[in-house]
Scaffold this motif. Structure first.
Motif: not given
Length: 302
Positions: A76-77, A83-86, A212-214, A270-271
Motif C-alpha cells: 500500500t505505502f 502514484v502520488s509522485n506521478v 493505487s487502490s486499482t 472502487i467508489v
C-alpha cells in the motif's frame, strides 16, 4: 445530470461547494473538465516527458520492492508513493523522495480523507452538514487536515507564479496560470485561483487513492488467478522482454494484458456511490419518476 458534492471530499472551510473539478456543476464543471482533459492529454499522450516520468517512478517502485528481499510486505505505502509522485510530476512539475516528511504528510492526509468519506461520521456529515458542523467529532480533524493540504497547494502555486514562463509551461499549474492571465478581463471566467487550488487538490486526492487502490486490487486478482498472471507475463516477456520499461506504444501489441486490465477495472467497485448526481429536470424511466432536485446551492446549504 448535475454533479453533487462528493462524500469523499469534505466541503467545509476553504473547500467550498461547487469549486474545482470533482464537486463543481454546470458551466464551471464543463469548462474545467475540458481544460483539464486537454492539458493532461498534452502532458501525457502528446509529450514524451510524461511517459518518462512514469518510467522513472516505476523504476523507483521496483527498487523499493526489491529492497524487501522477497519477504512478505504490504504494498500500500509503496503504491501510494509511486502514484502520488506521478501526479506530482504532472501537477507540480516535481517528484518527492519516499522519505520527504511533507510528502508523507500529504499521503497520510489523503488516506485519512478517503477513510473519513466512507466512515459513519463522513456519511452523516454528507447528509446533514448544517447540523454536523456544530457537533464534536472526527470530521473537524478532517477539515483541519484538508486545510493543511490546501496551504501546501497554495504555496506551490505561488512558487509557480514567481517563476512562470508563459511561453514554456512546465505542468498543469503553469497552464492554469496562463489561462487565468488570458481571461483576467473576462468577468464570467471560471479560471480563477480558488478553482485552481480546488482542482489540484481534486487531482491529488482522487488520483492517488483510486489509482493505487486499482493497482493493489489488480495484484490481488493476479494472486487469485495464477494462470491469468502467467499468460500476462508470457505476453509481456515476448513483446517487451525484461530489460526495458514498457511504453505506451507497446499497448497495441499486448491485447491479452490490455483486456485483463480493462476487466479488472470493470470488475472492481472502487467508489461504490461514485460522484453523486442529481436530476436537472423531471425524468420518467420505465414507469418511475425521477424528480428534479432543488438547486446545487440549496443542496450545499442544507
Amino acid at each position: 445530470s448535475g454533479v453533487g458534492c462528493s462524500s469523499s471530499f469534505p466541503h467545509k472551510l476553504q473547500l467550498l461547494c461547487n469549486k474545482g473539478l470533482v464537486i463543481s456543476n454546470g458551466e464551471r464543471w464543463r469548462q474545467l473538465r475540458r481544460f483539464t482533459l486537454t492539458t493532461l492529454r498534452d502532458f501525457g499522450m502528446g509529450r514524451k516527458g510524461m511517459e518518462e516520468w512514469i518510467q522513472e517512478v516505476s523504476s523507483q517502485l521496483i527498487d523499493r520492492i526489491q529492497s524487501t528481499k522477497a519477504k512478505p510486505f504490504d504494498p500500500t505505502f509503496f503504491l501510494s508513493c509511486s502514484v502520488s509522485n506521478v501526479i506530482c510530476c504532472m501537477v507540480f512539475g516535481e517528484r518527492f523522495s519516499y522519505d520527504d516528511d511533507q510528502f508523507l504528510q500529504l499521503l497520510q492526509i489523503t488516506a485519512d480523507s478517503i477513510k473519513f468519506g466512507s466512515s459513519p461520521w463522513g456519511q452523516w456529515y454528507n447528509n446533514f452538514p448544517g447540523v454536523m458542523k456544530w457537533l464534536p467529532g472526527g470530521h473537524h480533524k478532517a477539515f483541519a487536515d484538508i486545510d493543511k493540504m490546501r496551504s501546501f497547494v497554495m504555496s506551490k502555486i505561488q512558487a509557480h507564479r514567481e517563476t512562470l514562463d508563459p511561453s514554456s509551461p512546465r505542468d498543469y499549474i503553469d497552464c492554469f496560470l496562463n489561462r487565468i492571465s488570458q481571461e483576467k478581463d473576462n468577468p464570467t471566467t471560471e479560471f480563477q485561483e480558488d478553482n485552481l487550488v480546488s482542482t489540484v487538490m481534486n487531482l491529488f486526492l482522487a488520483g492517488t487513492e483510486t489509482t493505487s487502490s486499482t493497482i493493489k486490487y489488480a495484484l490481488n486478482v493476479m494472486v487469485k488467478y495464477p494462470k491469468i498472471q502467467d499468460a500476462m507475463q508470457q505476453e509481456i516477456d515476448s513483446v517487451i522482454g525484461q530489460k526495458r520499461s514498457p511504453r505506451m506504444e507497446d499497448r497495441k501489441s499486448l491485447p491479452f494484458t490490455d483486456a485483463v486490465l480493462h476487466e479488472i477495472q470493470r470488475f472492481m467497485d472502487i467508489v461504490p456511490m461514485g460522484v453523486p448526481h442529481y436530476a436537472l429536470s423531471d425524468i420518467s424511466f420505465k414507469g418511475y419518476t425521477i424528480p428534479k432536485v432543488f438547486s446545487f446551492l440549496e443542496l450545499c446549504l442544507l
